[in-house]
Write a protein that holds these residues in place. Sequence first.
Motif, short mmCIF file in Angstrom:
data_model
loop_
_atom_site.label_atom_id
_atom_site.label_comp_id
_atom_site.label_asym_id
_atom_site.label_seq_id
_atom_site.Cartn_x
_atom_site.Cartn_y
_atom_site.Cartn_z
N ASN A 106 0.83 -1.20 0.00
CA ASN A 106 0.00 0.00 0.00
C ASN A 106 0.88 1.26 0.00
OD1 ASN A 106 0.93 0.33 2.66
ND2 ASN A 106 -0.89 -0.62 3.54
N ASP A 107 0.28 2.41 0.19
CA ASP A 107 1.02 3.67 0.14
C ASP A 107 2.02 3.81 1.28
OD1 ASP A 107 -0.35 4.40 -2.12
OD2 ASP A 107 -1.82 5.65 -1.06
N TYR A 109 3.84 1.18 2.27
CA TYR A 109 4.78 0.10 1.98
C TYR A 109 4.50 -1.17 2.77
CZ TYR A 109 7.03 4.14 -0.08
OH TYR A 109 7.27 5.28 -0.81
N LYS A 112 -0.92 -4.87 1.36
CA LYS A 112 -2.20 -4.30 0.95
C LYS A 112 -3.34 -5.20 1.42
CE LYS A 112 -2.42 -2.27 -3.12
NZ LYS A 112 -2.58 -2.08 -4.59
N THR A 277 4.80 8.83 4.15
CA THR A 277 3.70 9.26 5.01
C THR A 277 3.47 8.22 6.09
OG1 THR A 277 2.64 10.36 3.13
CG2 THR A 277 1.27 9.94 5.07
N ASN A 337 1.82 -1.46 -7.32
CA ASN A 337 2.78 -0.54 -6.69
C ASN A 337 4.19 -1.11 -6.67
OD1 ASN A 337 0.74 1.31 -6.18
ND2 ASN A 337 0.29 0.47 -4.15
N TRP A 341 7.22 0.98 -8.36
CA TRP A 341 8.10 1.74 -7.46
C TRP A 341 9.50 1.16 -7.32
CZ3 TRP A 341 3.98 2.18 -2.99
CH2 TRP A 341 2.94 3.01 -3.42
#
Length: 374
Positions: A106-107, A109, A112, A277, A337, A341
């Motif tokens: 997910n955002d 890391y 998910k 974040t 992702n 990435w």
Amino acid sequence: MEVKFNDVASQWEVIKKDCLPKISSFLESGKYIGHESIEEFENNFANYIGSKYAIAVSNGTDALKLSLDALELKGTTCVAIPANTFISNAFAASYFGYDLKLLDCNDFYGMKITDLHAWFAGRREEYDNVVVVPVHLYGYPAQMERIISLCKLYDAHLIEDCSQAHGAMIRLGKVGNFGDFGVFSCYAGKNLGAAGEGGIVTTNDDELNTKLKNLRDLGSPEKYIHSKLGWNNRPQAIQCIILNEKLKYLDEWNSYRSYAAEKYNKLLKDAPVITPTEPKWAVVSSFHLYVIRTEKRQELQEFLSTKGIQTGIHYPVPIGEAEYYKASNLVTKAHINTPAWKDQLLSLPMHPFLEDEEIHYVCRNIKEFFDDSE
């Protein structure tokens, strides 16, 4: 200016005065196996994490391997891990011939959750056993409350990989408390790092504690009594002495890491990079790594190197693309992702001894790079 990626030597300077006499006493004792410093570290670490037990072992990879072995799984087994983690998570499962399921990140890391839920719903019945291994990557806690609920719903075992998250916390408590086992690497560069290799496993289960202690010592509950096939994964007492001293400073050192991350975020706010974040479910993140994303990763890394700034890449090759696993077809269309990435992630210097001027210097050069490349 030279800016180190990590600075473990400065940790030694902090603990040296208290540590050297204990190391000397240990060496003079001649009791190099089963020294009382091992149990002392285990008890102190369990108290720190809030777990009932902690079992010191030889390293983080062995901690994962022993945890899987202690579950004594019979029949078909699948181990679900993040696609963007260190190879040890995959190898631990492969040692036993278990299937692997790689899940996208997910955002933050972490694993998910929607992908885990979808896989459970569609594939759980194919296996007698499933083990979920969330990794608290870079020191950000995984979404444990959701993972715990899914594991209960689908009758799956849970092993937390906390190797980058010593001291990290969610609302329910410190990571390492929420599964069958919590696994911590104490490799030299970790937030709580040995002078070389080390590892420790936490559990709240009496039976699992006994099994793992026996497994690390050749399956032996007592000398020359071998109840099952085990491993020689005993911890080194001298490392436990060092870890025990460093444990006293862990929260303080983590707070410095947190400060450095806040400083980076502030100074890079307007730079054309994606800064990390912290997830909303995190009460405390341990900030093992500070990782940015940029499509000019290689050029930026080379530029920073010319300025004396050390950086790292975690991890350049996703599990499914590793040479050993290429033929296994572990990469799926659900991986979005991770492949997007893998060539963008760049780890900046991060350790408790970073000076403000060093952080400013790193950020100034990042901005200079992008200004010059426009």
